[in-house]
Structure formats: C-alpha cells, structure tokens
Design an enzyme around this catalytic site. Structure first.
Site, PDB file in Angstrom:
ATOM      1  CB  CYS B  88      33.809  31.203  17.883  1.00 41.77           C
ATOM      2  SG  CYS B  88      34.298  32.743  18.653  1.00 41.77           S
ATOM      3  CG  HIS B 344      37.679  30.301  21.858  1.00 38.29           C
ATOM      4  ND1 HIS B 344      37.589  29.379  20.833  1.00 38.29           N
ATOM      5  CD2 HIS B 344      36.743  31.260  21.573  1.00 38.29           C
ATOM      6  CE1 HIS B 344      36.654  29.763  19.988  1.00 38.29           C
ATOM      7  NE2 HIS B 344      36.137  30.898  20.399  1.00 38.29           N
TER       8      HIS B 344
END
Lengths: 511, 399
Positions: B88, B344
């Site tokens: 991420c 996301h």
C-alpha cells in the site's frame, strides 16, 4: 521372553456431532424406517478433517498416553477411506508425527477388519514395534442407513514387546467372500444389502468360527470374557453375535452409538480404546472385526494398566484427552445442512473468493515438509528463542544470530491467543474463518488459522493446542494440503449446543 | 552522515483522477486524467519530464507488469520509466523514487504516477493474491479486514477498554471521514453517515463492521517534482517541498517474536521517529497541521494515532471521541475523506494523500480548506499489522 501386546492407546473423535433427530427430521420423509435410530448423536469430521488428520490425532494421543518412552519402528494406517489411493497416507501421518526417516510406513485397507488384520500381522513379527492408527470417514448418501449409523473417528495402538497394558493371548482369522456391502474403486459410497442377510448368514455364522477355537486354544471359557468388542453399525446386532458364542450380554462393550456412531475400519480399535480406559488388571478382552470374514483377538489386561488409570496425562505441555472425555465434549449440531456441507455433500455457492487457485508448489512442500507436516521450527542456540519457520537469521531483534537454529517442535506445545478475528469475508467451508497471532508457551509466535471453535468463543489470552488439519483444498487438481491449526483447549467444559453469537458487549478478552 | 531529503525536492504540479467505481475507465483513462491536471498545474511541457516512476500493485488485473504501460499511455519520449511496488506504500514509493532522482541531480524534473484498477474482479473487497509459495502453505487465508481486525481485540485487551467503547471510537473515525468526504467531489463516497448506521452495520471481521472498512475503488494520482532552485524559476508563488520521506519494513519480529504486542505497528513507530528527525520536527503534536493516514480500517487509524506519537499510549480512542482529529479539531485527519471515502486503489493512494496535503498547503482545498496549515503528513501501511511496510512523508512550503 518379553510379553507382546498393547503398549499404548489413544483415540480421536471430531468435536462436531450431529443429533440423529436432526438427520431424521431432514430425511425422514424419504426413509421413515430410520426413525428408531433418531436418537443420540453421531460424530462427523469437519471440512478440514479427514482420516489422515484424525489418524494423526489418535496417534498423538496414543504416544502421549504410552507409559514408556518407546519409538515405533513401523507405522500402519488402516482405513477404507484414506484420502489417497496412490500416495502413501501413512507417510503423511509419519511426517506429521515427525517419526524417524527409517520408520517403515504402510497402508492397510480393503475391509472393515483392516485394523485388526494389521495387529495380527504385527503379532507375527513381535520384535518390530508397531504404531497402528486407524481412521474412517465413511462416505454416505443422504437418507441412507449409513448416514445415520456411522460416525467419523480414529483410534491408535502402540503394539510390541515390553510391559503391555494388555497382553495378546491369541488371534484367529477366517475369510469368506461374503458380500453384505461393498464399495468399488469407482464408487463414491457403499452399496448395502439388507441387514437380515448380514446378520443371519454372516455375523452369527462367522463369529463362532473364529472365536470358539480362539477361546479353546487359550483355555478360556466364554463366561470369563469381561469385555466383548463386536463392532457393527447397528449395535442391536452385537447381541446376536454374543449369543452365538455364549458370551453374556453384559460383557458387550459399548458400541458408542449414542455419541459417535460406527467408525468402519477404525471401530474395533475405537471400542478397544474405550475398554482399555476402564479395564482392570486381569480382565479378559475379546475383540472382533467383521468384513468378508472375521478377525478375533484375545487380550488380558495386565497390572500395568492400573498405572495409567489416570489417562489425563500432560506430556511436554500438550493436553491429551481420553476417549471418554472426547465423547462427553462434543459440540452438538442441529443444522443438517452444515453436516452436509462439512463432507462436501452440498453444492454451495461459496462466492468468488472460493475460486482462488490453491495449486501447491510440490517442490516447496517437499523441501519444507518438516516445517509443514512435523511443525518443526527452530530454536536459536545463541538466545534460546523458539521461532517458526526456522530461518537463517534469528528473529529475536536483540539477537539476529546467523545459522544458530536447531530443530524445535511446536506440534505438542500450547499457545495463547495474542490477537484474533472472526472473518466473515474470507472463504472457508465453515464460516467465519477464525485466525490470529499466537504466542507459544516457552517462546515462539505464529499467525495461524484456528478451528474447532464457535463464533464468539475465542478471547485474547485463551489457551490453544495444535492439531494437524487440512489447510486448503485444491479443487482443480483434487489435492489437499495439510498444516497445523490452533484449537481451543477446553478443560472441564462439557457438551454444548451450537448457535451462540458473539455479543456486542464482549470485550477484548481476559488477557 | 546523510542529512536527508528535507527541502531538497519541490512538488510543482499534482493531479488526481476522480476515484470510484470507474466501470467505464481503463487505467489509461485514469492516468491521463491525473497527468493532464498535473501537467497544467506545473505549467511545463511533457517533454521536460526526464524520468518517471510508476506505482502499480496488482499488475495481474491492472496494467500488466513493468513500467511500459505508463510510457505508452503518456507517449513519453523514451525516457527512463521504472515500475515500483511496495504494497500500500506503492504510490509513495513512486514519489520517493522521483524525489530521490531529482535530489541526487540525476535529472531535473521527474514524474511519479500511481494507478490501480481494482473494480475488475467481479467481487467486493481486494483481489486475492499469493503470499509466496511457502507462505501460502501455512499462513492463514486471511483477508485485509480480518488481518487488521486483529488490532481491535488486542488493543482493547492491552488497554483494558470495553469493546463497546472502542467500537464507538472506531465509529467516530468513520463518521468523521464521511463528514469530510462529503465535501470532496473527487471522493468515491460522498455521503455522510450517522453513528448509528456505522455501529449497527453488519460484521465483516470482528470487531469490524462494514463501515469500519474503507471502500474499494479505481483511481490514479501523480506528482511532478524538481529541485527548489528550479521550482523558483517555474513557480510564481510559494511551492510545496518535501520535508521527509521515510520507510520502515517489518523484519519478521511481529509475526515470529513475542516482543510485539499485536496492538500497534512497529514499523510506523520506527518510520515516524526517523521522519520527524529528518524534517526537524521535535513536537509533532504541535507542529503538524494535518495528517492523511492509512485508514484502511477504522481501528488502523485509531492505533496509528499512537504509533505516530500524536496520541498518548492507550489514549487515542479518547482523543478521537473528543474530536481532536475532526475537521475542526486541533489536528484534522483525513480532511479529504481518507481511504474511507476515496477507497484504496493501492498504487494511487500514497499520491492521493499527498495531493490533499499539497492542496491544503497551497490554500487550494476549497470547501475543505484548513486555516493556514504549515506541515502536512501522509502515512501508508502496506500489508497487514504483523507483516508490513510503513511509509511516512512530511510536506511543507518552500523556505
């Protein structure tokens, strides 16, 4: 000359039980004749259990109960439902038990009497110590008699020379190509003929042929038999067998119908384990097994059995349960569809996450087999930190030594829950998927799946034990892979019903 | 002794696509959307970009492997383009690559682009991925919410907080982000939620309900960077400079050693200490104006407030309930709506966070504009609490 007989014993019963009433309520409209059996509960393997995992658990219990530190030279796995036809199932079990490489492993199959057959063969070679583990997960069709009568279970014996708990006094075998049921290599389930044929032309005629000469050669009267093990799916038939050989009905060992059900090739050993748990020194035990003939063995409990009357031994930190404990500690399921799902008998839409490709890199699985099957990690010789997996550099941030780790087994160690979740998004055949970070007593930490626990049961700080289970199923290549999972240690907890929900007020636990 | 990257890199242009379920868009469309905005913002010609870094996580169902897609989409003139991936933190890694290149003098102007197209799987949540041929054989078949949910029970136990109280603080995290996201036209979710809706949502992974989880969406974001001396020739007014970029990766301690408590992220703490030092920040609570942290799940944001040393140990839930991190609090967190409202798209998130800090510092955040922010911090936590990469970046204006 050392005596030959049973040096240790153990059993494993899946925690899940389905009430037979629930089965009958679901299928009674199809087969009303099953109503007389709609009582008690039968044990069933969850999706992550099979004869291999049950066989491992029974063998572990057996080794933990064995009063002497003895090593098996051979390992036999007896089952008619072993997961692999051509991949040695006993080899997987040996790997899970981390037995020495030189252990002679073999599978016994083909008949409901496979386990006793293995024992008799072992008695012909008394110098070689045998760990015999038998397990069965009888394949069943909905509304069949087998569905309601059978139960999934495993039992194991350590057999050889030494100071046996029960000394072997003789064996007898007869064979007959008598077909009361069969399962071909291509069939998924048994084809079962009527019970009267099995009883009147099979059981009551074969039993005397094996038992009477066995007793005669041993110089024992039928009336002296304290425990008669007659493993049959319908326990009512055992009385007919006993009558045929003049054994008093009171000597009949509990068929385990109420709490387990008939465990096929494992059932003779399972009943024997139950008998051994309560036998007194001097008791004569006659065990039989039927399947295209009959096996019969005659044992006598020795003084040594008194020494292990208390079977709740704690060995190397692991907690083992007696069969009696396990019979009492099941989780009763009343949901028939969950019972179907556990053995893959319900075509469920598990969602797209279930499409994940679980291809196993066999080269990796083999190279790491002691880690994956034996659950062997490392312990750093510089800082004494146990760790999994074993690695070149020590995981202890204060140490970090290179190539200092020696083998360290986690298989029989207890751990505490450091963190956990109940994951309703992850794919599992028994939602929710429960997993967490665990801290082993004595050191070591692992992120691991948990099994055998109900929703709302796990809390921070709970004690868990390790069990060998199916980790993933590769449905594309019809392959199962195994690893260890954490199961809650329920000391003193009793049988309970499912359906408890985690309450919103439940806190982080009692850590 | 290295003196770090503080004030050595300027951001002269940024772009961010609309985030959401972009069923109609391919990665190329998202990337062009972000890139054209950044190019106009920087007021440079595409040919002035001398090198590019491209952040993509799920190459299998996004653009494919390598940096070639970015070069192709933008028809870049055969300049060096590098693909980066670090869970991420991927978008931030793209920025770090570009920033280090200009700071080193390897090139004058560089592009950092992050993009992810998640909504082509056919199911909600993140796509499944392998953890490695050995790891797949023993690690749990976890999902991201399940892995992060672990923090919840462990945090509650560590600080002896009743789960109901913790759940209220977690709900406040999501409530606050939805309040903010409702003011952001680029956010995926622009709807306010009530505390009751959040608290009564169906359970995803105990103790996380649906509204404790961030959205899943498609998006792209990018930055054009140069050295401050060049920025002064290109920008009329103040411009944003990088004060710090720090990364910390797990080394197996969390998963394999008992010293980790399961209720915090070691890497964030390590990266934060280094980042504050690099940026010359001695009192982050007083000096940082706003944060964009990795709020993949509400419990993550809560725990991160302590890991970033913005809340005292065991006090984050109280600070959250007191409104300290709300839009009108002393240190707003996720003023753009956060991952909670943007979703996301992994490769893009770090740059999307930077985009909001960039707008806020330049006073261009419109209805969300905070009063005179001076320092903004972004934080990514890639992976899961017991195996992860933490990336922290701090931005301010040129001096």
């Amino acid at each position: 000359m050392a005596d030959f007989g049973i040096l240790g014993f153990g059993a494993y019963l899946p925690q899940k039980r389905i009430s037979r009433k629930s089965i009958f309520d679901a299928i009674g409209w199809i087969n009303a004749s099953l109503k007389p059996f709609a009582k008690g509960a039968r044990a069933y393997a969850n999706w992550d259990e099979d004869p291999i995992t049950m066989g491992v658990a029974a063998a572990q219990a057996c080794l933990a109960h064995a009063p002497q530190e003895v090593e098996a030279q051979t390992l036999c796995f007896a089952s008619t439902t072993a997961p692999f036809l051509d991949r040695q199932n006993a080899g997987i079990i040996a790997a899970a038990l981390d037995l020495p490489k030189q252990t002679h492993c073999y599978d016994f199959s083909g008949s409901q009497r496979a386990a006793l057959s293995a024992l008799i063969v072992a008695s012909q070679n008394p110098k070689t110590r045998l760990l015999l583990t038998a397990a069965e997960q009888t394949p069943i069709r909905a509304a069949s008699t087998m569905e309601i009568l059978c139960g999934d279970a495993a039992a194991a014996l350590l057999i050889g020379e030494g100071k046996p708990l029960a000394k072997l006094h003789g064996t007898k075998t007869i064979y007959a190509d008598f077909v009361d049921h069969y399962r071909t290599a291509n069939a998924k389930t048994d084809y079962v003929l009527e019970e009267r044929w099995y009883r009147d032309e099979g059981l009551v005629k074969f039993a005397p042929q094996a038992i009477l000469p066995l007793l005669e050669e041993a110089g024992i009267e039928a009336a002296q038999i304290a425990h008669f093990i007659a493993p049959v799916a319908n326990p009512a038939l055992a009385r007919h067998i006993a009558a045929a050989v003049n054994i008093k009905p009171t000597a009949l060992a509990d068929s385990l119908f109420d709490t387990c059900g008939y465990a096929g090739a494992a059932h003779a050993l399972l009943m024997l384990v139950q008998v051994l748990e309560k036998a007194k020194a001097g008791d004569w035990i006659l065990a039989t097994a039927f399947g295209q003939g009959c096996e019969a063995i005659l044992l006598q409990a020795t003084d040594a059995i008194t020494d292990i009357a208390k079977h709740k031994t704690e060995k190397q930190g692991a907690i083992t349960h007696t069969l009696q404990d396990q019979l009492a500690q099941g989780i009763i399921e009343n949901n028939y569809t969950k019972f179907l799902a556990a053995s893959g008998r319900l075509d469920i839409d598990w969602g797209m996450r279930a499409e994940r490709d679980n291809r196993t890199a066999q080269s990796v699985a083999y190279a790491k087999s002691r880690a994956l099957y034996g659950f062997i990690g490392g312990i750093c010789s510089a800082c004494q930190t146990p760790q999994f997996p074993k690695s070149h550099y020590c995981v202890n941030p204060e140490c970090g030594a290179l190539d200092t780790q020696t083998d360290y087994s986690f298989a029989r160690r207890l751990a505490r829950v450091k963190s956990f979740t109940e994951d309703w998004l992850a794919f599992t055949r028994d939602p929710p998927l429960i997993y967490g970070n665990l801290s082993f007593e004595g050191g070591g930490n692992i992120f691991m799946e948990m099994t055998g626990c109900e929703t709302g049961e796990i809390a921070i700080g709970d004690l868990v034990a390790m069990q060998f289970r199916i980790k993933d199923i590769d449905t594309v290549r019809d392959f199962k892979r195994y690893f260890w999972k954490a199961v809650p240690v329920r000391i003193g907890k009793v049988e309970k019903e499912t359906g408890k929900e985690r309450t919103k007020s439940k806190g982080g636990g009692h850590g | 002794m290295a003196d770090g990257i503080c004030n050595k890199v300027a951001i002269i242009g940024m772009g961010c696509s609309k985030f959401g379920e972009r069923w109609d868009a391919r990665p190329e469309d998202l990337i062009i959307e972000a890139f054209e905005e950044a190019l106009q913002d920087a007021a440079i010609d595409k040919k002035q970009i001398e090198a590019a870094w491209f952040g993509v996580f799920y190459d299998e169902q996004n653009t494919g492997k390598s940096a070639y897609p970015l070069s192709q989409y933008l028809r870049l003139p055969n300049i060096p383009v590098t693909r980066v991936e670090n869970l991420c933190a991927t978008g931030t890694e793209a920025l770090r690559g570009a920033a280090y290149a200009v700071a080193a003098g390897a090139c004058d102007i560089a592009l950092a682009m992050g993009c992810e197209k998640l909504k082509d799987t056919g199911f909600g949540g993140l796509p499944e991925r392998t953890k490695g041929t050995f790891e797949d054989l023993y690690q749990p078949s976890f999902t991201p919410p399940g892995a992060f949910a672990q923090l919840g029970a462990a945090y509650a136990a560590k600080h002896a907080i009743a789960m109901d109280d913790l759940k209220r603080a977690m709900a406040h995290v999501s409530w606050k982000s939805h309040q903010n996201g409702a003011l952001n036209e680029k956010a995926h979710l622009q709807k306010k939620l009530s505390m009751e809706q959040i608290l009564e949502a169906p359970m995803v992974a105990y103790p996380l309900g649906v509204f404790d989880c961030c959205g899943v969406s498609d998006g792209a974001a990018c930055a054009i960077v140069t050295r401050p001396e060049i920025a002064k020739t290109l920008c009329d007014g103040p411009f944003v400079t990088i004060k710090s970029m720090q990364l910390a990766l797990s080394n197996g301690t969390e998963m394999g050693h008992q010293s980790w408590d399961g209720a915090s992220t070691i890497t964030t703490r390590k990266a934060a200490q280094r980042a504050y030092k690099e940026a010359g920040i001695s009192d982050p609570k007083a000096e940082i104006s706003l944060t964009e942290v990795h709020d993949c799940f509400s419990i993550t944001e809560l725990v991160l407030m302590e890991d970033l040393f913005l809340s005292a140990e065991g006090m984050a839930y109280k600070d959250i309930l007191d409104g300290r991190y709300d839009a009108d609090g002393s240190m707003p967190c996720q003023i753009d709506g956060g991952l909670k409202c943007f979703g996301h798209p992994i490769g893009a998130s770090g740059l999307r966070m930077t985009y909001e800090v960039y707008l806020q510092l330049l006073g261009r955040a419109g209805a969300r504009q905070l009063q005179s922010p001076t320092l903004g911090m972004t934080h990514n936590l890639g992976g899961i609490p017991n195996r992860n990469v933490a990336a922290i970046s701090i931005f301010g204006l040129n001096e």
